[in-house]
Design a protein around this motif. Structure first.
Motif, PDB file in Angstrom:
ATOM      1  N   VAL A  60       0.886  -1.199   0.024  1.00  0.00           N
ATOM      2  CA  VAL A  60       0.106  -0.036   0.013  1.00  0.00           C
ATOM      3  C   VAL A  60       0.960   1.134   0.024  1.00  0.00           C
ATOM      4  O   VAL A  60       0.686   2.235  -0.712  1.00  0.00           O
ATOM      5  CB  VAL A  60      -0.968   0.164   1.233  1.00  0.00           C
ATOM      6  N   GLY A  61       1.813   1.255   0.970  1.00  0.00           N
ATOM      7  CA  GLY A  61       2.933   2.556   0.673  1.00  0.00           C
ATOM      8  C   GLY A  61       3.514   2.464  -0.597  1.00  0.00           C
ATOM      9  O   GLY A  61       3.592   3.828  -0.865  1.00  0.00           O
ATOM     10  N   GLY A  62       3.805   1.466  -1.167  1.00  0.00           N
ATOM     11  CA  GLY A  62       4.317   1.537  -2.583  1.00  0.00           C
ATOM     12  C   GLY A  62       3.540   2.145  -3.460  1.00  0.00           C
ATOM     13  O   GLY A  62       3.821   3.027  -4.377  1.00  0.00           O
ATOM     14  N   LEU A  63       2.213   1.731  -3.466  1.00  0.00           N
ATOM     15  CA  LEU A  63       1.104   2.294  -4.320  1.00  0.00           C
ATOM     16  C   LEU A  63       1.057   3.655  -4.181  1.00  0.00           C
ATOM     17  O   LEU A  63       0.816   4.544  -5.127  1.00  0.00           O
ATOM     18  CB  LEU A  63      -0.025   1.603  -4.270  1.00  0.00           C
ATOM     19  N   ALA A  64       1.005   4.312  -2.876  1.00  0.00           N
ATOM     20  CA  ALA A  64       0.795   5.484  -2.627  1.00  0.00           C
ATOM     21  C   ALA A  64       1.950   6.376  -2.966  1.00  0.00           C
ATOM     22  O   ALA A  64       1.936   7.605  -3.603  1.00  0.00           O
ATOM     23  CB  ALA A  64       0.529   5.838  -0.990  1.00  0.00           C
ATOM     24  N   GLY A  65       3.179   5.962  -2.661  1.00  0.00           N
ATOM     25  CA  GLY A  65       4.523   6.523  -3.369  1.00  0.00           C
ATOM     26  C   GLY A  65       4.497   6.755  -4.934  1.00  0.00           C
ATOM     27  O   GLY A  65       4.851   7.608  -5.411  1.00  0.00           O
ATOM     28  N   PHE A  66       3.888   5.715  -5.528  1.00  0.00           N
ATOM     29  CA  PHE A  66       3.997   5.553  -7.053  1.00  0.00           C
ATOM     30  C   PHE A  66       2.957   6.909  -7.508  1.00  0.00           C
ATOM     31  O   PHE A  66       3.271   7.493  -8.507  1.00  0.00           O
ATOM     32  CB  PHE A  66       3.283   4.081  -7.472  1.00  0.00           C
ATOM     33  N   ILE A  67       1.750   6.742  -7.047  1.00  0.00           N
ATOM     34  CA  ILE A  67       0.984   8.049  -7.430  1.00  0.00           C
ATOM     35  C   ILE A  67       1.491   9.318  -7.004  1.00  0.00           C
ATOM     36  O   ILE A  67       1.371  10.126  -7.991  1.00  0.00           O
ATOM     37  CB  ILE A  67      -0.213   7.719  -6.695  1.00  0.00           C
ATOM     38  N   LEU A  68       2.205   9.330  -6.026  1.00  0.00           N
ATOM     39  CA  LEU A  68       2.801  10.875  -5.645  1.00  0.00           C
ATOM     40  C   LEU A  68       3.873  11.143  -6.879  1.00  0.00           C
ATOM     41  O   LEU A  68       4.200  12.212  -6.924  1.00  0.00           O
ATOM     42  CB  LEU A  68       3.171  10.810  -4.170  1.00  0.00           C
ATOM     43  N   VAL A  69       4.905  10.154  -6.927  1.00  0.00           N
ATOM     44  CA  VAL A  69       6.183  10.547  -7.706  1.00  0.00           C
ATOM     45  C   VAL A  69       5.823  10.460  -9.319  1.00  0.00           C
ATOM     46  O   VAL A  69       6.730  10.885  -9.848  1.00  0.00           O
ATOM     47  CB  VAL A  69       7.277   9.676  -7.178  1.00  0.00           C
ATOM     48  N   PHE A 106       7.583  -1.910  -8.952  1.00  0.00           N
ATOM     49  CA  PHE A 106       7.731  -3.366  -9.199  1.00  0.00           C
ATOM     50  C   PHE A 106       8.856  -3.854  -8.289  1.00  0.00           C
ATOM     51  O   PHE A 106       8.575  -4.888  -7.375  1.00  0.00           O
ATOM     52  CB  PHE A 106       8.269  -3.542 -10.433  1.00  0.00           C
ATOM     53  N   TRP A 107       9.897  -3.104  -7.858  1.00  0.00           N
ATOM     54  CA  TRP A 107      10.924  -3.582  -7.070  1.00  0.00           C
ATOM     55  C   TRP A 107      10.434  -3.612  -5.297  1.00  0.00           C
ATOM     56  O   TRP A 107      10.623  -4.452  -4.801  1.00  0.00           O
ATOM     57  CB  TRP A 107      11.997  -2.625  -6.860  1.00  0.00           C
ATOM     58  N   ILE A 108       9.430  -2.734  -5.024  1.00  0.00           N
ATOM     59  CA  ILE A 108       9.040  -2.649  -3.569  1.00  0.00           C
ATOM     60  C   ILE A 108       7.956  -3.700  -3.589  1.00  0.00           C
ATOM     61  O   ILE A 108       8.064  -4.584  -2.531  1.00  0.00           O
ATOM     62  CB  ILE A 108       8.127  -1.312  -3.276  1.00  0.00           C
ATOM     63  N   ILE A 109       7.339  -4.430  -4.613  1.00  0.00           N
ATOM     64  CA  ILE A 109       6.344  -5.249  -4.233  1.00  0.00           C
ATOM     65  C   ILE A 109       7.038  -6.548  -4.423  1.00  0.00           C
ATOM     66  O   ILE A 109       6.676  -7.379  -3.628  1.00  0.00           O
ATOM     67  CB  ILE A 109       5.202  -5.123  -5.593  1.00  0.00           C
ATOM     68  N   ALA A 110       8.074  -6.605  -5.098  1.00  0.00           N
ATOM     69  CA  ALA A 110       9.014  -7.802  -4.982  1.00  0.00           C
ATOM     70  C   ALA A 110       9.595  -8.131  -3.522  1.00  0.00           C
ATOM     71  O   ALA A 110       9.685  -9.121  -3.327  1.00  0.00           O
ATOM     72  CB  ALA A 110      10.025  -7.809  -6.257  1.00  0.00           C
TER      73      ALA A 110
END
Length: 209
Positions: A135-144, A158-162
């Motif tokens: 969830v944090g990775g998805l939120a960061g993806f949307i922001l950056v 992708f790296w965060i989810i892996a």
């Protein structure tokens, strides 16, 4: 009956355990394309530092670094290094056990934690750590995404989810992430005519603009 051990020795080829060099080639190829695009970028005279070529240059250097480091790691530690020096040993008892298995039998390997006593309903467990990282990775993806662009943002996601799901091979994960996000951006930009956000790589290549 005579007992003993069957030794299975396989002679490896030079590429045995080194198939990941294909990923290395993909990263180096992508870095080369970005290098060409960065050098060919039109920079107006009198542009102040850092200029439009600054951030693409950092990305290119990073990709070359990842590709070279991954290549060294793959060459030094192939995934099946034991094949040449440590032959596989299969005992007669194991062969007899396999010989007693018919076409309808099924073999399963389970960990002790997965074994549930008869009559007991397995408990449903939520891996909160993995969930929070994703969830944090998805939120960061949307922001950056608007700033960094699709290629870098999607690769980072992708790296965060892996990592969240247990992968501990950062170089390989980064290489696959960059190649995957590049292929998606190329498919949308050059294939469908729907360019994804370029971010700091704006103008480096037609399929990233």
């Amino acid at each position: 009956m005579t007992t003993g051990t069957l030794r299975v020795v396989r002679t490896p080829r030079w590429y045995t355990g080194r198939s990941e060099l294909i990923v290395v080639a993909g990263v180096i190829l992508l870095a080369s394309l970005l290098t060409w695009g960065t050098l060919a970028m039109e920079v107006p005279d009198g542009t102040a530092f850092p200029g439009p070529q600054f951030f693409p240059t950092i990305v290119v250097v990073f990709l070359y670094g990842v590709g070279i480091a991954l290549a060294i790691d793959v060459l030094r530690r192939p995934q099946r290094a034991h094949v040449a020096d440590d032959p596989t040993e299969i005992s007669n008892e194991m062969l007899e056990d396999f010989g007693a298995i018919d076409a309808t039998s099924e073999i399963r390997v389970v960990s002790p934690e997965d074994v549930v006593p008869v009559g007991q309903v397995p408990a449903s467990r939520v891996d909160w750590r993995t969930l929070l990282i994703v969830v944090g990775g998805l939120a960061g993806f949307i922001l950056v995404l608007p700033i960094a662009g699709w290629l870098l943002s999607a690769a980072a996601l992708f790296w965060i989810i892996a990592f969240a799901f247990g992968s501990r091979r950062p170089l390989m994960d980064i290489a696959i992430a960059v190649i995957t996000s590049s292929v998606v951006q190329l498919a949308f930009g050059a294939g469908l005519g729907l360019p994804l956000p370029a971010g700091i790589l704006e103008g480096v290549a037609p399929w990233i603009s």
